[in-house]
Structure formats: structure tokens, C-alpha cells
Design a protein around this motif. Structure first.
Motif, mmCIF file in Angstrom:
data_model
loop_
_atom_site.group_PDB
_atom_site.id
_atom_site.type_symbol
_atom_site.label_atom_id
_atom_site.label_comp_id
_atom_site.label_asym_id
_atom_site.label_seq_id
_atom_site.Cartn_x
_atom_site.Cartn_y
_atom_site.Cartn_z
ATOM 1 N N GLU A 126 -34.459 -39.368 -7.988
ATOM 2 C CA GLU A 126 -34.230 -40.207 -8.874
ATOM 3 C C GLU A 126 -34.061 -39.101 -10.665
ATOM 4 O O GLU A 126 -35.201 -38.456 -10.745
ATOM 5 C CB GLU A 126 -35.157 -40.786 -8.962
ATOM 6 C CG GLU A 126 -34.820 -41.912 -10.393
ATOM 7 C CD GLU A 126 -33.743 -42.495 -10.843
ATOM 8 O OE1 GLU A 126 -33.144 -42.272 -12.311
ATOM 9 O OE2 GLU A 126 -32.684 -43.527 -9.954
ATOM 10 N N PRO A 127 -33.513 -38.807 -11.041
ATOM 11 C CA PRO A 127 -33.001 -37.833 -12.298
ATOM 12 C C PRO A 127 -33.992 -38.117 -13.530
ATOM 13 O O PRO A 127 -34.525 -37.828 -14.524
ATOM 14 C CB PRO A 127 -32.037 -37.242 -12.251
ATOM 15 C CG PRO A 127 -31.193 -38.795 -12.030
ATOM 16 C CD PRO A 127 -31.843 -38.954 -10.400
ATOM 17 N N ASP A 171 -31.191 -34.950 -9.510
ATOM 18 C CA ASP A 171 -29.947 -36.006 -9.413
ATOM 19 C C ASP A 171 -28.918 -35.266 -7.727
ATOM 20 O O ASP A 171 -29.782 -34.581 -7.293
ATOM 21 C CB ASP A 171 -28.951 -35.865 -10.215
ATOM 22 C CG ASP A 171 -28.485 -34.123 -10.927
ATOM 23 O OD1 ASP A 171 -28.404 -33.239 -9.831
ATOM 24 O OD2 ASP A 171 -27.509 -34.168 -11.645
ATOM 25 N N LEU A 172 -28.122 -36.036 -7.538
ATOM 26 C CA LEU A 172 -27.334 -35.981 -6.598
ATOM 27 C C LEU A 172 -27.062 -34.297 -6.329
ATOM 28 O O LEU A 172 -26.649 -33.841 -5.073
ATOM 29 C CB LEU A 172 -26.053 -36.836 -5.921
ATOM 30 C CG LEU A 172 -24.869 -35.978 -5.659
ATOM 31 C CD1 LEU A 172 -25.775 -36.639 -4.373
ATOM 32 C CD2 LEU A 172 -23.315 -37.451 -5.275
ATOM 33 N N MET A 221 -24.121 -35.305 -17.647
ATOM 34 C CA MET A 221 -24.562 -36.563 -16.783
ATOM 35 C C MET A 221 -25.489 -36.942 -18.164
ATOM 36 O O MET A 221 -26.887 -37.996 -17.359
ATOM 37 C CB MET A 221 -25.126 -35.724 -15.656
ATOM 38 C CG MET A 221 -24.374 -35.577 -14.727
ATOM 39 S SD MET A 221 -23.279 -38.171 -14.645
ATOM 40 C CE MET A 221 -24.310 -38.694 -13.233
ATOM 41 N N SER A 222 -26.212 -36.176 -18.740
ATOM 42 C CA SER A 222 -26.986 -36.113 -19.624
ATOM 43 C C SER A 222 -27.482 -37.096 -20.564
ATOM 44 O O SER A 222 -28.247 -38.070 -20.682
ATOM 45 C CB SER A 222 -27.896 -35.067 -20.639
ATOM 46 O OG SER A 222 -26.655 -34.956 -21.338
ATOM 47 N N ASP A 223 -26.308 -38.231 -20.639
ATOM 48 C CA ASP A 223 -26.153 -39.090 -21.424
ATOM 49 C C ASP A 223 -26.309 -40.138 -20.301
ATOM 50 O O ASP A 223 -27.033 -41.124 -20.941
ATOM 51 C CB ASP A 223 -24.429 -39.261 -22.106
ATOM 52 C CG ASP A 223 -24.607 -38.269 -23.566
ATOM 53 O OD1 ASP A 223 -24.746 -37.620 -24.384
ATOM 54 O OD2 ASP A 223 -23.166 -38.018 -23.786
ATOM 55 N N VAL A 224 -25.667 -40.038 -19.538
ATOM 56 C CA VAL A 224 -26.008 -41.406 -18.831
ATOM 57 C C VAL A 224 -27.299 -41.369 -18.420
ATOM 58 O O VAL A 224 -27.960 -42.593 -17.884
ATOM 59 C CB VAL A 224 -25.500 -40.889 -17.235
ATOM 60 C CG1 VAL A 224 -25.746 -41.812 -15.844
ATOM 61 C CG2 VAL A 224 -23.687 -40.485 -17.410
ATOM 62 N N PHE A 225 -28.561 -39.741 -18.280
ATOM 63 C CA PHE A 225 -29.767 -40.309 -17.619
ATOM 64 C C PHE A 225 -30.555 -40.582 -18.684
ATOM 65 O O PHE A 225 -32.049 -41.160 -18.416
ATOM 66 C CB PHE A 225 -30.444 -38.731 -17.378
ATOM 67 C CG PHE A 225 -29.877 -38.141 -16.379
ATOM 68 C CD1 PHE A 225 -29.302 -38.571 -15.117
ATOM 69 C CD2 PHE A 225 -29.878 -36.905 -16.500
ATOM 70 C CE1 PHE A 225 -28.533 -38.071 -14.441
ATOM 71 C CE2 PHE A 225 -29.608 -36.303 -15.511
ATOM 72 C CZ PHE A 225 -28.573 -36.461 -14.390
ATOM 73 N N LYS A 226 -29.712 -40.442 -19.956
ATOM 74 C CA LYS A 226 -30.936 -40.878 -21.571
ATOM 75 C C LYS A 226 -31.021 -42.064 -21.623
ATOM 76 O O LYS A 226 -31.445 -43.095 -21.796
ATOM 77 C CB LYS A 226 -30.113 -40.789 -22.288
ATOM 78 C CG LYS A 226 -30.332 -38.671 -22.685
ATOM 79 C CD LYS A 226 -30.097 -37.883 -24.421
ATOM 80 C CE LYS A 226 -30.360 -37.515 -24.644
ATOM 81 N NZ LYS A 226 -29.684 -36.157 -25.459
ATOM 82 N N PHE A 227 -29.184 -43.035 -21.134
ATOM 83 C CA PHE A 227 -28.947 -44.593 -20.817
ATOM 84 C C PHE A 227 -30.296 -45.146 -19.630
ATOM 85 O O PHE A 227 -30.561 -46.186 -20.374
ATOM 86 C CB PHE A 227 -27.660 -44.388 -20.188
ATOM 87 C CG PHE A 227 -26.792 -45.642 -19.999
ATOM 88 C CD1 PHE A 227 -26.784 -46.612 -20.697
ATOM 89 C CD2 PHE A 227 -26.428 -46.184 -18.497
ATOM 90 C CE1 PHE A 227 -26.733 -48.175 -20.680
ATOM 91 C CE2 PHE A 227 -26.338 -47.918 -18.290
ATOM 92 C CZ PHE A 227 -25.874 -48.382 -19.320
ATOM 93 N N TYR A 228 -30.573 -44.123 -18.647
ATOM 94 C CA TYR A 228 -31.289 -44.985 -18.083
ATOM 95 C C TYR A 228 -33.011 -45.094 -18.386
ATOM 96 O O TYR A 228 -33.375 -46.037 -18.172
ATOM 97 C CB TYR A 228 -31.374 -44.719 -16.689
ATOM 98 C CG TYR A 228 -29.698 -45.130 -15.557
ATOM 99 C CD1 TYR A 228 -29.591 -46.295 -15.518
ATOM 100 C CD2 TYR A 228 -29.057 -44.203 -15.755
ATOM 101 C CE1 TYR A 228 -29.136 -47.054 -14.712
ATOM 102 C CE2 TYR A 228 -27.585 -44.935 -14.981
ATOM 103 C CZ TYR A 228 -27.493 -46.782 -15.190
ATOM 104 O OH TYR A 228 -26.246 -47.350 -14.017
#
Length: 232
Positions: free
Chosen positions: A66-67, A94-95, A1-8
Motif C-alpha cells: 500500500e503506497p 506501489d505495484l 501517480m503522486s496525485d493519486v497517493f495524495k488523493f488517498y
């Protein structure tokens, strides 16, 4: 999920710019979330606080998780007065990391989150732990068929926006996890929930007038919002 957090994190500064998906999904979500007049809500993936602020304006106390640091920063600015008054609490998790620790909510909102989850079971497991009897879970997302056919299984940010030079190396999209309505309903039942309402929005003439690039997609059901309640 780290890529998703960087994306956001990279998207946070422009996330509140006009976006047809958010323009459609927010009223659907708020309609279902506010219907039973909740007083205490858990919001998973609050982002920049567009739905959070709607709930706060209706007198709901919100615990938002919110992460993404970038998204949290915008949320904190937008809702500073509610944080100061104690109406809003934000947790930087996160969740998967959140634990309700006996806190009971009459509403849980999960909007534009499940397309980052390989399975939706954790959403309903958390709902079973966190929602009081008679409470409601509201899940909103991009329509799975629209996500698969039109968006080619990706979550995209700023596709037609100017990108600052420092953002050039940041991905403009991440793969989406696509969940059919059947898989969502099955996951709900495994945790003792049933769907009670389903709202969908189409790309209509009003949206096309605002976002002309959508003309070829007119008529597609592009977002949905569903509410769930316990049946046991």
C-alpha cells in the motif's frame, strides 16, 4: 501517480465510512478470493484493510502492499495483532515498485486499483511472477461502463460528506483509467491467464434503501470481481 497517493492520503480518515461501491465489491472479492482456501496471499493496494482483515480472519497469511501513508496508518491500526503475530506483513510500495523476489503466493488480490493504471498488463505480469501453479488472481473494480457513463470517468471521494477545513484544497476526485472487459481479458491472455469466474453487482432496492441518492441509478451493474488462473 503522486496525485493519486495524495488523493488517498486525504481520503484515509473517512474511507471506512459507509460507501455503496465498497459495500458491494468487498463480498464479491472475498467470495472469489476464499473459494480455493488460500494460505498465502499478496494483496495489491490493501487500502485500510477491509479485504485484508477478511482474509486474515480465514487464516490466510497476507503480504499487503500500500503506497498511501494515510491508508497504511489505518491498515496498521486495524490489523495490529496480525502484524505482531507475523500473519500480516505490509510493504510501503506501489505495484510498479514491488518485486516478489521468489516469494510464491496461492492468491493475489487487486481490488479497486486498476482504475488508476493506464494499462492492466503490469497486474498480470506480477501475477505470472508471484502466483504458484494452481493459484488464483482476483481483480475487482468499478464496472467500466458505470465508471464512464455515471461517474463521468472520475474516482470520487466524499462527494456528499462534510469536509474538514484543512481538506478544502485537496482534490475530491481524480481521473479514472477505464478498462473494458475485453481489454482485461486480452491482457490476461498475454500473461498466460484466463478468466474463470465473473461476479457483478447491481444497484438494487437494498442499496437504494441504504443510499437513497442512488435511486436514479437503480439497475446499473456498478462493480465487478473476476478471478483468473493460468491456462499454460
Amino acid at each position: 501517480m503522486s496525485d493519486v497517493f495524495k488523493f488517498y492520503d486525504a481520503w484515509a480518515s473517512t474511507y471506512d465510512e459507509p460507501d455503496f461501491l465498497l459495500e458491494s465489491v468487498i463480498p464479491l472479492t472475498v467470495e472469489l478470493a476464499a473459494e480455493k482456501r488460500p494460505t498465502r496471499a499478496l494483496e495489491v493496494g490493501a487500502g485500510t484493510g477491509k479485504i485484508t482483515s477478511e482474509l486474515l480472519s480465514r487464516g490466510v497469511s497476507v503480504l499487503a502492499i500500500e503506497p498511501s501513508e494515510g491508508m497504511r496508518a489505518v491498515l496498521q491500526r486495524r490489523c495490529a495483532s496480525s502484524i505482531e503475530s507475523g500473519q500480516l506483513t505490509i510493504e510501503p510500495v506501489d505495484l510498479a515498485s514491488f518485486r516478489s523476489r521468489g516469494r510464491a503466493f496461492d492468491l493475489m488480490v487487486v481490488s479497486m486499483v486498476i482504475d488508476h493504471l493506464p494499462t492492466v498488463d503490469p497486474v498480470f505480469s506480477l501475477a505470472a511472477e508471484s502466483i504458484k501453479d494452481g493459484g488464483r488472481l482476483v481483480v475487482s473494480c468499478v464496472n467500466p461502463y458505470y465508471q464512464m457513463i455515471v461517474r463521468r470517468g472520475m474516482v470520487c471521494r466524499g462527494a456528499e460528506r462534510n469536509v474538514a477545513p484543512e481538506e478544502v484544497m485537496v482534490p475530491q476526485s481524480v481521473p479514472a483509467c477505464i478498462h473494458s472487459f475485453g481489454s482485461i481479458i486480452d491482457a490476461a491472455r498475454r500473461s498466460g491467464f484466463m478468466m474463470t469466474h465473473l461476479r457483478e453487482a447491481t444497484i438494487d432496492s437494498t442499496l437504494v434503501d441504504k443510499f437513497p441518492a442512488l435511486q436514479p441509478e437503480r439497475g446499473y451493474f456498478h462493480v465487478f470481481s473476476a478471478s483468473f488462473e493460468r491456462f499454460v
